[in-house]
Motif scaffolding. Sequence first.
Motif, PDB file in Angstrom:
ATOM      1  N   PHE A 167     -24.702 -17.383 -15.391  1.00 53.91           N
ATOM      2  CA  PHE A 167     -24.255 -16.031 -15.087  1.00 53.91           C
ATOM      3  C   PHE A 167     -23.239 -15.638 -16.165  1.00 53.91           C
ATOM      4  N   PRO A 168     -23.345 -14.223 -16.597  1.00 51.55           N
ATOM      5  CA  PRO A 168     -23.844 -13.216 -15.834  1.00 51.55           C
ATOM      6  C   PRO A 168     -25.381 -12.979 -16.222  1.00 51.55           C
ATOM      7  N   VAL A 169     -26.054 -12.426 -15.018  1.00 52.81           N
ATOM      8  CA  VAL A 169     -27.544 -11.853 -15.477  1.00 52.81           C
ATOM      9  C   VAL A 169     -27.498 -10.473 -15.167  1.00 52.81           C
ATOM     10  N   VAL A 170     -28.661  -9.836 -15.391  1.00 51.55           N
ATOM     11  CA  VAL A 170     -28.986  -8.646 -15.187  1.00 51.55           C
ATOM     12  C   VAL A 170     -30.257  -8.342 -14.165  1.00 51.55           C
ATOM     13  N   VAL A 171     -29.941  -7.762 -13.235  1.00 48.98           N
ATOM     14  CA  VAL A 171     -30.962  -7.613 -12.052  1.00 48.98           C
ATOM     15  C   VAL A 171     -31.373  -5.960 -12.125  1.00 48.98           C
ATOM     16  N   ARG A 172     -32.728  -5.793 -12.405  1.00 47.54           N
ATOM     17  CA  ARG A 172     -33.021  -4.372 -12.515  1.00 47.54           C
ATOM     18  C   ARG A 172     -34.520  -4.295 -12.212  1.00 47.54           C
ATOM     19  N   SER A 173     -34.922  -2.989 -11.868  1.00 46.42           N
ATOM     20  CA  SER A 173     -35.995  -2.746 -11.498  1.00 46.42           C
ATOM     21  C   SER A 173     -37.235  -3.026 -12.474  1.00 46.42           C
ATOM     22  N   ARG A 174     -38.359  -3.233 -12.359  1.00 43.89           N
ATOM     23  CA  ARG A 174     -39.391  -3.492 -13.354  1.00 43.89           C
ATOM     24  C   ARG A 174     -39.795  -2.225 -13.826  1.00 43.89           C
TER      25      ARG A 174
END
Length: 392
Positions: free
Chosen positions: A149-156
């Motif tokens: 971490f950190p990571v990025v969580v995003r829509s495809r």
Amino acid sequence: MKVFVADGAMRSSLSIVRSLGSKGIEVDVGETYRHSTSALSKYCAKSYVYPDPKKSTDEFIQWLLSLVENGGYSAIYATTEAVTLPICYHKERLERHTHVPFPGYDQLMLTHDKGKTLRIAQNCGVRVPRTVLSPGLSDLIEAADTFEFPVVVRSRCKNLWLRGKFTTMNVAANNYVFDKDALVRQAEAILSQTGAMPLVQEYIPGTGYGVELLLCRGEPRAIFMHRRLREYPITGGASTLREGIYSDALRESAVTLMQNLNWHGLAMVEFKVDSRDGTPYLMEVNGRFWGSLPLAVLSGVDFPYLLHKMTLEGDIPRRDDYRTGLRSRWLIPGDIAWFATSLLRRQNRLSTIRDFFNIHDLNDDVIAWNDILPTFGAMMGASRDLTRALFR
């Protein structure tokens, strides 16, 4: 010769109108309301109001078909995904009456869906951030213990229609997560909203770069590169200030990827160069006109006119030269929004003020003294957006 340019509110559309109009081509402009930025340009011959594709793509396409059936247009252009996606989906119907200088829908989806883009990039040796696309939440929870971490969580997909409503999934502060619990919460939120599992990516610190290309069946015909200096939203969005540059490493990666896609037409390949070791990582590909288009034209790469020639003639000679070091900004409202947000969030406010008001050798995406009325169109458009945001 006559063309139709949609998305009249966008500064990239204004760049198309100015480019083609200055070459003696008759340019008509369309938008969902009157007096858009591009419609006020001296190069706009006629303006139209069309049905909002964000509300009904069917009504928009029927309107566009009616226009091109009888309008005598040699080509139609658009700059946003809300308009480009329906046009590409109905490309065969539209091309019975005019040229559509965009890829087919299936090929466009290779860049619209970031998961597909990243897989292709990995297969052809282009560096991407470590990315996990899990088939379900249980698999993601199991894999989360391996994340740093950190990571990025995003829509495809950044833009998509959900339950008939056009939705933009911007990367905001809550998309950056710092522990497993926050990762699961954000993944659940995106899954609930879009019906698809999100991308989870390694966070890459550094500066954003863009490589813009015009390709003829996978082979480059023109190229330009820029470095982002400011962007809004500041967590990751459109560049509000950028500078023309050149990089062999970025060129090689971008061309390799687009050749593997056998891309025909325009695209902008976005990278982030890791501030820790200088490694460029692919972020995404926009398979359409991009917001910082005015800087490329200013620097000597007239993408709108080159695309128009290639569309009508089949191919054009290759050209690689352009001027580096020029800077251009999107003042209304992009850089103003960056300035206001930065004053609230940055500790060194004096530096923010100094940077914002440093206009030496600075060009603007919209403001031009020989075509001044679009400036007022941009101001009216910004007021419309602000009013909608306040009421919402």
